[in-house]
Design a protein around this motif. Structure first.
Motif, PDB file in Angstrom:
ATOM      1  N   LEU A  82       0.825  -1.200   0.000  1.00  0.00           N
ATOM      2  CA  LEU A  82       0.000   0.000   0.000  1.00  0.00           C
ATOM      3  C   LEU A  82       0.864   1.256   0.000  1.00  0.00           C
ATOM      4  O   LEU A  82       0.566   2.225  -0.708  1.00  0.00           O
ATOM      5  N   VAL A  83       1.941   1.232   0.780  1.00  0.00           N
ATOM      6  CA  VAL A  83       2.863   2.373   0.782  1.00  0.00           C
ATOM      7  C   VAL A  83       3.489   2.540  -0.600  1.00  0.00           C
ATOM      8  O   VAL A  83       3.591   3.655  -1.127  1.00  0.00           O
ATOM      9  N   SER A  84       3.915   1.429  -1.212  1.00  0.00           N
ATOM     10  CA  SER A  84       4.504   1.497  -2.547  1.00  0.00           C
ATOM     11  C   SER A  84       3.510   2.048  -3.558  1.00  0.00           C
ATOM     12  O   SER A  84       3.876   2.814  -4.457  1.00  0.00           O
ATOM     13  N   LEU A  85       2.237   1.675  -3.428  1.00  0.00           N
ATOM     14  CA  LEU A  85       1.207   2.164  -4.354  1.00  0.00           C
ATOM     15  C   LEU A  85       1.084   3.683  -4.241  1.00  0.00           C
ATOM     16  O   LEU A  85       1.024   4.395  -5.259  1.00  0.00           O
ATOM     17  N   VAL A  86       1.049   4.196  -3.014  1.00  0.00           N
ATOM     18  CA  VAL A  86       0.962   5.641  -2.810  1.00  0.00           C
ATOM     19  C   VAL A  86       2.179   6.344  -3.407  1.00  0.00           C
ATOM     20  O   VAL A  86       2.069   7.378  -4.075  1.00  0.00           O
ATOM     21  N   LEU A  87       3.366   5.782  -3.188  1.00  0.00           N
ATOM     22  CA  LEU A  87       4.582   6.404  -3.702  1.00  0.00           C
ATOM     23  C   LEU A  87       4.610   6.410  -5.226  1.00  0.00           C
ATOM     24  O   LEU A  87       5.080   7.374  -5.852  1.00  0.00           O
ATOM     25  N   LEU A  88       4.111   5.341  -5.838  1.00  0.00           N
ATOM     26  CA  LEU A  88       4.044   5.305  -7.297  1.00  0.00           C
ATOM     27  C   LEU A  88       3.124   6.401  -7.830  1.00  0.00           C
ATOM     28  O   LEU A  88       3.448   7.071  -8.820  1.00  0.00           O
ATOM     29  N   LEU A  89       1.990   6.588  -7.186  1.00  0.00           N
ATOM     30  CA  LEU A  89       1.058   7.629  -7.641  1.00  0.00           C
ATOM     31  C   LEU A  89       1.641   9.016  -7.417  1.00  0.00           C
ATOM     32  O   LEU A  89       1.457   9.912  -8.247  1.00  0.00           O
ATOM     33  N   ARG A  90       2.361   9.198  -6.327  1.00  0.00           N
ATOM     34  CA  ARG A  90       2.993  10.502  -6.077  1.00  0.00           C
ATOM     35  C   ARG A  90       4.049  10.799  -7.124  1.00  0.00           C
ATOM     36  O   ARG A  90       4.209  11.928  -7.571  1.00  0.00           O
ATOM     37  N   ARG A  91       4.784   9.779  -7.524  1.00  0.00           N
ATOM     38  CA  ARG A  91       5.890  10.002  -8.460  1.00  0.00           C
ATOM     39  C   ARG A  91       5.393  10.206  -9.888  1.00  0.00           C
ATOM     40  O   ARG A  91       5.919  11.041 -10.618  1.00  0.00           O
ATOM     41  N   HIS A  92       4.391   9.429 -10.303  1.00  0.00           N
ATOM     42  CA  HIS A  92       3.955   9.462 -11.702  1.00  0.00           C
ATOM     43  C   HIS A  92       2.709  10.305 -11.928  1.00  0.00           C
ATOM     44  O   HIS A  92       2.361  10.590 -13.076  1.00  0.00           O
ATOM     45  N   GLY A  93       2.034  10.680 -10.870  1.00  0.00           N
ATOM     46  CA  GLY A  93       0.863  11.514 -11.033  1.00  0.00           C
ATOM     47  C   GLY A  93      -0.408  10.725 -11.283  1.00  0.00           C
ATOM     48  O   GLY A  93      -1.378  10.821 -10.542  1.00  0.00           O
ATOM     49  N   ARG A  94      -0.435   9.932 -12.346  1.00  0.00           N
ATOM     50  CA  ARG A  94      -1.599   9.114 -12.665  1.00  0.00           C
ATOM     51  C   ARG A  94      -1.136   7.834 -13.341  1.00  0.00           C
ATOM     52  O   ARG A  94      -0.302   7.861 -14.244  1.00  0.00           O
ATOM     53  N   LEU A  95      -1.680   6.710 -12.880  1.00  0.00           N
ATOM     54  CA  LEU A  95      -1.332   5.415 -13.450  1.00  0.00           C
ATOM     55  C   LEU A  95      -2.591   4.568 -13.557  1.00  0.00           C
ATOM     56  O   LEU A  95      -3.478   4.635 -12.690  1.00  0.00           O
ATOM     57  N   SER A  96      -2.651   3.745 -14.594  1.00  0.00           N
ATOM     58  CA  SER A  96      -3.766   2.824 -14.747  1.00  0.00           C
ATOM     59  C   SER A  96      -3.613   1.653 -13.787  1.00  0.00           C
ATOM     60  O   SER A  96      -2.525   1.398 -13.254  1.00  0.00           O
ATOM     61  N   ALA A  97      -4.716   0.921 -13.588  1.00  0.00           N
ATOM     62  CA  ALA A  97      -4.656  -0.258 -12.728  1.00  0.00           C
ATOM     63  C   ALA A  97      -3.676  -1.283 -13.281  1.00  0.00           C
ATOM     64  O   ALA A  97      -2.951  -1.934 -12.530  1.00  0.00           O
TER      65      ALA A  97
END
Length: 324
Positions: A6-21
């Motif tokens: 879950l932490v990694s998911l949040v960090l990915l969204l913070r870094r890339h802005g928007r990502l698909s499932a």
């Protein structure tokens, strides 16, 4: 495990802005269904993640959302990012964990320093996969399940059963007391004892592993670097060593000395060539090392090595034939 994801998911969204499932699933190495469940869990926990519909949609965080990761300055983060660029994590089956840790390191940097750190890492290359002569390193692939089982036994201090194939021998089960794991030249090794005797096992030759409940017989503390040095020294000094006397071009001296076990004698000839007496692990080692030098080295003794090199060269000449 899920909390880390879950932490990694949040960090990915913070870094890339928007990502698909689908993109999140690839990054996290899970199914898209798991990603959707994780997104729902984050929303329930109050993390402001929302979905954008449409062809280029995906999941994103509300602008301004900030996680709390502190205590890391720029140079410390850069050092960790550079260390993470090496392949040790892959050797010990920690590749996914390493990728997750690197995302957290980047996120810990202040906004203005993230691009600076990323750019700096691009300017540093640690142990590339090929050298200047385009010789590629052979990276051994070991199944993650096997490495994970070995790693658990090492960390827990439990005995370990391994199905191991020694060189030129059929595989068989062994019960060992694990001491530690070492990676050298992109090969992974398990240092252990068996019936009180020191043993070193190459991870790529383990076809199955099972952690036992029985405690390992080993000291509470270990200097792994010293243990590895001691075993390396014994490996180099055991076996059927070969002593070679050769005339060598001084420009290739470092190459020969670098692969030999020891230099016993050295002097210069009248024509500027070096006369070196060196030892090798065995006959195959000696033949390989001298063959690499081509016409920049001439073996004087032993005669069998001169003959072996002559036969190699003659076979190459024969394969090309006489030029017309």
């Amino acid at each position: 495990m899920r909390a880390d994801r879950l932490v990694s998911l949040v960090l990915l969204l913070r870094r890339h802005g928007r990502l698909s499932a689908a993109a999140l699933a690839r990054e996290l190495e899970v199914s898209t269904r798991t990603v959707l469940r994780d997104i729902e869990a984050l929303s329930t926990a109050g993390v402001p993640v929302y979905a954008e519909r449409g062809r280029h949609g995906g999941f994103a965080l509300l602008p301004g959302f900030q996680t709390e990761l502190t205590g890391l300055n720029h140079d410390e983060a850069l050092a960790l990012l550079v260390a993470g660029s090496r392949r040790g994590g892959q050797t010990f089956g920690l590749g996914a964990a390493l990728a997750s840790a690197m995302r957290k390191v980047v996120d810990a940097l202040p906004e203005g320093q993230r691009s600076t750190a990323a750019g700096a890492v691009q300017r540093l290359l640690i142990e590339p996969e090929a050298d200047l002569l385009a010789r590629r390193l052979v990276i051994e692939e070991v199944p993650d399940a096997i490495v994970a089982e070995v790693r658990r036994a090492v960390f827990a201090g439990h005995r370990l059963r391994i199905h191991y194939a020694a060189v030129d021998q059929p595989p068989k089960w062994r019960t060992v007391d694990p001491i530690g794991l070492v990676t050298a030249r992109d090969h992974g090794y398990l240092l252990a004892t068996r019936s009180g005797a020191n043993r070193t096992y190459r991870l790529s030759r383990i076809s199955a592993a099972e952690e036992l409940a029985e405690p390992a017989q080993r000291p509470d503390r270990v200097d792994l670097d010293r243990v590895w040095q001691d075993r390396s020294t014994r490996f180099r000094t055991d076996g059927d060593q070969v002593t070679v006397l050769a005339r060598v071009n001084p420009a290739r001296r470092a190459e020969l000395v670098g692969t030999a076990l020891a230099v016993l004698a050295e002097e210069s000839d009248a024509d500027g060539q070096l006369r070196l007496e060196v030892t090798f692990q065995d006959s195959r080692h000696a033949e390989w090392a001298l063959w690499q030098l081509g016409t920049n080295a001439e073996v004087l003794t032993p005669q069998w090595l001169r003959t072996a090199l002559y036969d190699r060269a003659a076979a190459i000449v024969a394969s090309y034939g006489v030029p017309s």
